[in-house]
Design a protein around this motif. Structure first.
Motif, short mmCIF file in Angstrom:
data_model
loop_
_atom_site.label_atom_id
_atom_site.label_comp_id
_atom_site.label_asym_id
_atom_site.label_seq_id
_atom_site.Cartn_x
_atom_site.Cartn_y
_atom_site.Cartn_z
N LEU A 214 -49.44 2.90 12.66
CA LEU A 214 -50.21 2.56 13.87
C LEU A 214 -50.19 3.71 14.87
O LEU A 214 -51.22 4.01 15.49
CB LEU A 214 -49.62 1.30 14.53
CG LEU A 214 -49.83 -0.01 13.78
CD1 LEU A 214 -48.94 -1.11 14.36
CD2 LEU A 214 -51.30 -0.44 13.84
N THR A 215 -49.04 4.34 15.03
CA THR A 215 -48.98 5.43 16.02
C THR A 215 -49.73 6.65 15.52
O THR A 215 -50.40 7.33 16.28
CB THR A 215 -47.51 5.83 16.33
OG1 THR A 215 -46.85 6.11 15.11
CG2 THR A 215 -46.78 4.74 17.06
N GLU B 13 -37.43 6.74 11.43
CA GLU B 13 -38.46 6.37 10.46
C GLU B 13 -39.85 6.44 11.09
O GLU B 13 -40.79 6.90 10.45
CB GLU B 13 -38.18 4.98 9.88
CG GLU B 13 -38.94 4.73 8.61
CD GLU B 13 -38.43 3.54 7.81
OE1 GLU B 13 -37.42 2.92 8.22
OE2 GLU B 13 -39.05 3.22 6.79
N ILE B 14 -39.96 6.00 12.33
CA ILE B 14 -41.27 6.08 13.02
C ILE B 14 -41.71 7.54 13.09
O ILE B 14 -42.88 7.87 12.97
CB ILE B 14 -41.18 5.48 14.44
CG1 ILE B 14 -40.94 3.98 14.36
CG2 ILE B 14 -42.45 5.76 15.24
CD1 ILE B 14 -40.61 3.35 15.69
N GLU B 15 -40.74 8.42 13.29
CA GLU B 15 -41.05 9.84 13.39
C GLU B 15 -41.31 10.49 12.05
O GLU B 15 -41.67 11.67 12.00
CB GLU B 15 -39.86 10.56 14.04
CG GLU B 15 -40.02 10.75 15.51
CD GLU B 15 -39.23 11.97 15.95
OE1 GLU B 15 -39.58 12.51 16.99
OE2 GLU B 15 -38.28 12.38 15.26
N GLY B 16 -41.08 9.75 10.96
CA GLY B 16 -41.26 10.32 9.64
C GLY B 16 -40.14 11.26 9.23
O GLY B 16 -40.36 12.23 8.51
N ALA C 144 -54.62 1.45 5.85
CA ALA C 144 -54.01 1.18 4.55
C ALA C 144 -52.76 0.32 4.75
O ALA C 144 -51.96 0.59 5.63
CB ALA C 144 -53.62 2.51 3.89
N GLY C 145 -52.63 -0.75 3.95
CA GLY C 145 -51.45 -1.60 4.03
C GLY C 145 -51.52 -2.64 5.14
O GLY C 145 -50.54 -3.30 5.43
N GLY D 192 -42.54 -3.41 10.79
CA GLY D 192 -41.36 -2.59 10.58
C GLY D 192 -41.69 -1.17 10.96
O GLY D 192 -42.82 -0.85 11.33
N PRO D 193 -40.71 -0.27 10.83
CA PRO D 193 -40.94 1.13 11.20
C PRO D 193 -42.09 1.79 10.43
O PRO D 193 -42.81 2.60 11.00
CB PRO D 193 -39.61 1.82 10.90
CG PRO D 193 -38.70 0.81 10.34
CD PRO D 193 -39.29 -0.54 10.51
N LYS D 194 -42.27 1.41 9.15
CA LYS D 194 -43.35 2.03 8.37
C LYS D 194 -44.71 1.71 8.98
O LYS D 194 -45.55 2.58 9.18
CB LYS D 194 -43.34 1.51 6.92
CG LYS D 194 -42.27 2.14 6.08
CD LYS D 194 -42.71 2.23 4.62
CE LYS D 194 -41.55 2.72 3.76
NZ LYS D 194 -40.52 1.65 3.58
#
Ligand code: DGT
Ligand code: CA
Ligand code: CA
Length: 576
Positions: A110-111, A20-23, A135-136, A103-105
């Motif tokens: 952030l990354t 998820e971090i990697e999209g 955003a968020g 969370g991962p999102k």
């Protein structure tokens, strides 16, 4: 090597987070999460299933690919795909996930947006006010991140009680069958029923220590031996859990159990009491000069100090010794006192089993009543019910009740408390239910005053019955939202409604302290499983553990009441 379901599930959850971090494709992410949940809910050990040659692809969400990865993890401790993914996402980024609220999102944002790669870079960015611009996120979130980072630095990782239990039970069983070993007990915070465990403290009775400590450090799940002596040893298991062992002779068992159960503050008061009587208390016994006057059982030590035995859950130095002296110890509620469960989900929303299956599971547990409380429409992710679907479910429950004996299914809802304090379904529909469980699932970061007023406004609603998981915390993952719990408890008393002790091992919400506060204010609490599957009904024991730590007696718990009593309490005629 023994790999347990929880470890495979953790590996899959990590994989989902990394992806998820990697999209990555959301379906892939979800597949890993679903499989992890299947493994956590599984009554059998997946390692044993494989050993017996059973087919894993029959399990929900496990296809050929994941079945292969499970086998790989069982035999090697990891999977090549997970290792590869770990290499692509630096460990310092993964560490960001362990910060409550991230969370991962959010980590992905952030990354990608701020190029943050570690907790220290995050701290710097938050201090410079750069996080709030995303955003968020916002200023509140930034403050929360800073607070969480500060708290994290001060805190060693602790293991959730539910995770520690299988390790403790297996190790106790292993030690018990050694020759020469008498009683074996897990003491420390584990025995006191704490929601998280720093390390596990095990006490074993044997005439000689060395043979026992030798076998202890040779236990198959030991990764490192931290200390290994005549009567003491400390190890770290493959899972990372630290275990301390003490071996004592029979005549010291009670004194040692008392000492190693703690808490430290309870022990301090006991030692003072001993001193006042000219006695000396240590882990070997209670002594007058060189003579042991007590120590083989805990009861003998307490009795020699003029006290009744005090249940471990109360031994926190929070007034239990004064209460014991005055004969005012609470008679703590027990699991078998529960007559029903007032919060559970079905497949209609985010549960895993049908209404019929959940009802049957509750009946088999001997419950007299069982409330179905699926989510309301606002929770679209959980397929929340609108009025039409809820009314349909109510009809289904009526039909089901006509066929059931020994148990009554109650019609309920877990309705969202909206940001303005209104409830997420119209009054005329809520009024037709047997009970309304209400919960905050959004806007966790409102100010204390706004959050408190939001919840109190919801409680003013004529059909409000129970406030679910009142603090919203997820142990180790999300801090409680900021709320004035005393005001909420007093509001519950005024409105004659109830608060929940959510028994899910990740929630245990209310906390012990707030349980006790509610009891002192005369507000009844409902110990509910919030079951999302039939197996989750087992979690009631964790809720009862929390209730006991909160000094609750049977009479303080709403769902120890008979069905007839409960009905009167849920729909008091005075309520308006
Ligand atoms: P934990 O492991 O952080 O969840 O908490 P505990 O309560 O299990 O603490 P732990 O493992 O450090 O020690 C287990 C028990 O042993 C503790 O509850 C009381 C006893 N104990 C350990 N160290 C001391 C000490 O220095 N003084 C006294 N009075 N008792 C101690
Ligand atoms: Ca401990
Ligand atoms: Ca310890």
């Amino acid at each position: 090597m023994t790999v347990r379901n929880a470890e495979v599930a953790t590996a899959f959850e990590e994989m989902a987070d990394l992806l998820e971090i990697e999209g990555a494709n959301p379906f892939r992410v979800r597949a890993y999460r679903f499989a992890a949940r299947t493994l956590r809910d599984l009554p059998a050990e997946v390692g044993e299933m494989v050993a017996k040659g059973e087919d894993l692809t029959g399990l929900p969400g496990i296809g050929d690919d994941l079945a292969g990865k499970i086998k790989e993890i069982l035999s090697t401790g990891t999977a090549a795909a997970i290792e590869a993914q770990r290499k692509r996402v630096p460990a310092t980024v993964t560490e960001l996930l362990r910060i409550p609220g991230l969370g991962p999102k959010r980590v992905k944002t952030l990354t990608q947006e701020l190029k943050i790669r570690s907790p220290s870079e995050l701290q710097k960015a938050a201090q410079e006010g750069r996080v709030r611009t995303l955003a968020g996120f916002g200023e509140k979130t930034e403050q929360h991140i800073l607070a969480a980072l500060a708290a994290r630095l001060a805190e060693a990782p602790r293991v959730k009680r539910a995770v520690a239990i299988p390790y403790a039970e297996a190790l106790v069983a292993y030690l018990e069958q050694l020759s020469g070993v008498g009683r074996v007990m897990a003491a420390g915070s584990y025995r006191r029923g704490l929601e998280t465990i720093g390390d596990l403290d095990i006490l074993a009775v044997a005439p000689a220590g060395r043979p026992v400590t030798d076998r202890f450090v040779a236990y198959q799940e030991v990764r490192d031996v931290l200390a290994h002596g005549e009567t003491k040893a400390s190890v770290r298991l493959q899972s990372g859990l630290q275990v301390d062992l003490r071996v004592v002779p029979q005549e010291s068992y009670g004194a040692a159990l008392l000492y190693f159960t703690g808490s430290k503050s309870h022990n301090v008061v006991l030692r003072q009491l001993a001193q006042q009587r000219g006695l000396k208390l240590n882990e070997y016994g209670l002594f007058r000069g060189d003579t042991r006057v007590a120590g083989e059982t805990e009861e003998s030590v307490y009795a020699a100090l003029g006290l009744p035995w005090i249940p471990p859950e109360l031994r926190e130095g929070r007034g239990e010794i004064e209460a014991a002296k005055a004969g005012r110890l609470p008679h703590l509620v027990d699991l078998h006192d529960l007559k029903g469960d007032l919060h559970a989900h079905t497949r209609a929303t985010d549960g895993r089993h049908s209404l019929q299956e959940m009802a049957e599971a509750a009946r088999l547990r001997g419950l007299q009543y069982f409330a179905i409380t699926d989510h309301s429409r606002r929770l679209t992710m959980a397929k929340g019910l609108d009025s039409t679907r809820l009314l349909q479910q109510m009809e289904d429950i009526d039909r089901l009740n006509a066929t059931l004996s020994g148990i009554t299914i109650l019609k309920g809802i877990e309705v969202d408390i909206l940001e303005d304090g209104n409830l997420d379904l119209p009054d005329n529909v809520l009024g037709r239910l047997d009970l309304v469980v209400a919960a905050v699932h959004s806007r966790f970061t409102l100010s204390k005053q706004k959050q408190t007023e939001r919840i109190m406004k919801a409680m003013d609603h004529p059909h409000f019955s129970i406030l679910a998981h009142p603090s919203g915390r997820l142990i180790g993952r999300r801090e409680p939202y900021d709320v004035d719990m005393l005001r909420i408890i007093r509001k519950a008393r005024e409105r004659r409604c109830f608060l929940e002790v959510n028994a899910h091992p990740e929630r245990l919400d209310l906390t012990d302290i707030h349980c006790r506060m509610a009891r002192e204010e005369g507000v009844l609490l409902a110990v509910n499983t919030d079951a999302h599957s039939m197996l989750d009904l087992e979690n009631a024991r964790f809720g009862i553990g929390q209730a006991r730590r909160g000094w609750l007696e049977k009479s303080d718990v709403l769902n120890t009441r008979s069905y007839a009593e409960l009905r009167k309490l849920l729909k008091p005629t005075m309520k308006a």
